[in-house]
Design an enzyme around this catalytic site. Sequence first.
Site, PDB file in Angstrom:
ATOM      1  N   CYS A  27       0.852  -1.185   0.000  1.00  0.00           N
ATOM      2  CA  CYS A  27       0.000   0.000   0.000  1.00  0.00           C
ATOM      3  C   CYS A  27       0.890   1.237   0.000  1.00  0.00           C
ATOM      4  O   CYS A  27       2.106   1.148   0.179  1.00  0.00           O
ATOM      5  CB  CYS A  27      -0.948   0.013   1.200  1.00  0.00           C
ATOM      6  SG  CYS A  27      -0.094   0.009   2.787  1.00  0.00           S
ATOM      7  N   CYS A  30       3.231   1.834   2.879  1.00  0.00           N
ATOM      8  CA  CYS A  30       4.504   1.113   2.845  1.00  0.00           C
ATOM      9  C   CYS A  30       5.583   1.972   2.182  1.00  0.00           C
ATOM     10  O   CYS A  30       6.725   2.032   2.653  1.00  0.00           O
ATOM     11  CB  CYS A  30       4.359  -0.196   2.075  1.00  0.00           C
ATOM     12  SG  CYS A  30       3.207  -1.375   2.800  1.00  0.00           S
ATOM     13  N   ASP A 455      -1.041  20.364 -26.332  1.00  0.00           N
ATOM     14  CA  ASP A 455      -0.152  20.271 -27.486  1.00  0.00           C
ATOM     15  C   ASP A 455      -0.951  20.657 -28.730  1.00  0.00           C
ATOM     16  O   ASP A 455      -2.152  20.386 -28.812  1.00  0.00           O
ATOM     17  CB  ASP A 455       0.374  18.841 -27.608  1.00  0.00           C
ATOM     18  CG  ASP A 455       1.146  18.623 -28.888  1.00  0.00           C
ATOM     19  OD1 ASP A 455       2.129  19.347 -29.103  1.00  0.00           O
ATOM     20  OD2 ASP A 455       0.748  17.751 -29.678  1.00  0.00           O
TER      21      ASP A 455
END
Length: 765
Positions: A27, A30, A455
Amino acid sequence: MSTIADTVGTPAPAGTDVELLLTGMTCASCANRIERRLNKLDGVTATVNYATEKAKVTVADGVTTDDLVAAVESAGYGARLPEPPSAADDGASRAGGSVDDEADRALRALRNRLVVSALLSVPVIAMAMAPALQFTNWQWLSLTLAAPVVIWGALPFHQAAWANLKHGTATMDTLVSMGTTAAFGWSVYALFWGDAGVSGMTHPFELTIERTSGTSNIYLEAAAGIITFILLGRYIEHRSKRNAGAALRALLDMGARDVSVLRDGVEQRVPVAQLAVGDLFVVRPGEKIATDGVVEEGRSAVDESMLTGESVPIEVGAGDSVVGATVNASGRLVVKATRVGADTQLAQMARLVEDAQTGKAAVQRLADRISGIFVPVVIAVAVGTFGFWLGSDAGVAGALTAMVAVLIVACPCALGLATPTALMVGTGRGAQLGILIKGPEVLEQTRKVDTVVLDKTGTVTTGEMSLAETHVAVGEDVAEVLRLAGALEDASEHPIARAIADAAREAGDLGQVEDFANVEGLGVQGIVDGHAVLVGRPQLLAEWSQHLTDDLQGAFDDASGRGLTAVAVGWDGRARAVLVVADQVKDTSAEAIRELRGLGLRPILLTGDNQRVARTVAAQVGIDAEDVFAEVLPGDKVDVVKRLQAEGRVVAMVGDGVNDAAALAQADLGLAMGTGTDVAIEASDLTLVRGDLRVAVDAIRLSRRTLGIIKSNLFWAFGYNTAAIPIAAAGLLNPMLAGAAMAFSSVSVVGNSLRLKRFRSSLVG
């Protein structure tokens, strides 16, 4: 930047960047734990990316890579260094190879665990919830089916819980492991030493509280069902994470594989990895240029759209620089290699994408943030409940029943469904509308975005050259001009020539061409139906004494002044017309800009094209002149995004080319046009399959709606748990009722997610 091999086992120079490949993270918390542990080392600055499972670490004097690996392992996780690049490496292949293979194997293993657990869990749940299916000794079949799910299917959760215990921490994995183990353990006790194992036992599904010892009840369906639901969420999450490094792999695949090298005047076909600086190599029409270099011989048009995003090819000749992986459109070139391997512009772009991805902080899951408080509280309540009832008249069985009820009702089954079900429904609806959402971490940014960078080529415009204007001299027929000019251009491979030929073919039949010739750098000439036709620069016509009239010269100068491409046409001793070729603005772009403004977003145009063209396009679609950034190179596109972010803006980027990949990765939210390159698509967070800019509006609206559903799911999931925990702790809720409450919370989460199916597109038709 030092390579990994330079720093193995020895102190690294101050400022050295080291990359670590991490294992064991389940997760976002962590990743935060590893990051904190690394940053505790003196002089170390670390960023951990949960999505790519990598740590980028800047180390100080005296710190070795062994120290870094040891720090990660002390936190309960694994770390290793990437394989040193080989001689054939181009400096970015660390994203591929064995690392990809490991990720594929891990994803397949998780999928197999999910499939097996689901097949075993479905009959267990069905028998527990439907008394009509409870045949004699059904409970023993349930135990047989549920045991592999609880032991083998939940093994990753048990391992994570044990690792957390050793380091004095707790996560949602801890709660899953404890709750399922408690439910399974109590069921085993009730079957072997209680009344649940007797022949003919039935398990009525009723919402009543049994004031008994509880040894006649089993909760195998709760244990197996929780594990299967959580595995489903984990699989969806890992599949999304697996795509994080695909941008680099797609980018590297664009390069040439082999090349014709000139050695002692003889061409030899060799792998690109054998090219050295100073080598001469040949590039034929249609081939990719093998590496960065300078043209020694020949003239040609080079398609640099993969680099610049612009559809107009660049004319090159002796002394001009060319870039590896661009395409030679027409003539034969002899190029001298100036940069190879990790020094090429392609490899540098790959590093830009990798750096942008690594530097982007992973969005921490809401459930993980709350679990930091929720999990320890639940464990404390469960233990306290057991102790309280043990000291009362309930005895051991009653105390265990109450404790199991607390753990079961607190088990995060609905939490495990909150994100994946909303994501599945939302992404499914998005796919119907031409929108691909890569993962739940994408959704959080859509609500915060206030600036959208667009762009130009392929996003606001079509990205393809087409005939925009036809200017003819007095007395000339437009159809005849197109018939003769189109026939001549049809014999050429140049992209501008193809645009003219396609327009002429749509207008009617083309003439017959004889004696076709390409005049390098000027244009083409030939005989068409008995007419000596010239198409190209005015200089080509002037060489044949075919000078442009004042009207034609004015049209030519006007087109050039607007940054468009103009060619002159003449035959039989006279200039007849000027044809203007341009990249056309998409019909829906102006409407899309208006709708983006309606969402509170500031549109900005970003392009490698010149200022005149950029401002003309911006005016057509409704973008303010001060919000135009023109003549921007790929690296500079990243800088523009970073500059806007430094101003406090949350930036979305919409693009379609390889040159947009790094900027898409750097932006807080990347949206790639599905009609563009694989590299841009892989580097983005959202993909717009239709290539219609209006879909970007739907993408942001759908993402925001999906995020709202996820948040409401999490609220109700925690609401059911937190409301039922006090009741369970008070001894008023037996485990069966706790399991029913948990199942009902899961049903409500799924029902709430299904509302996304009714999301309506803003596109007409």
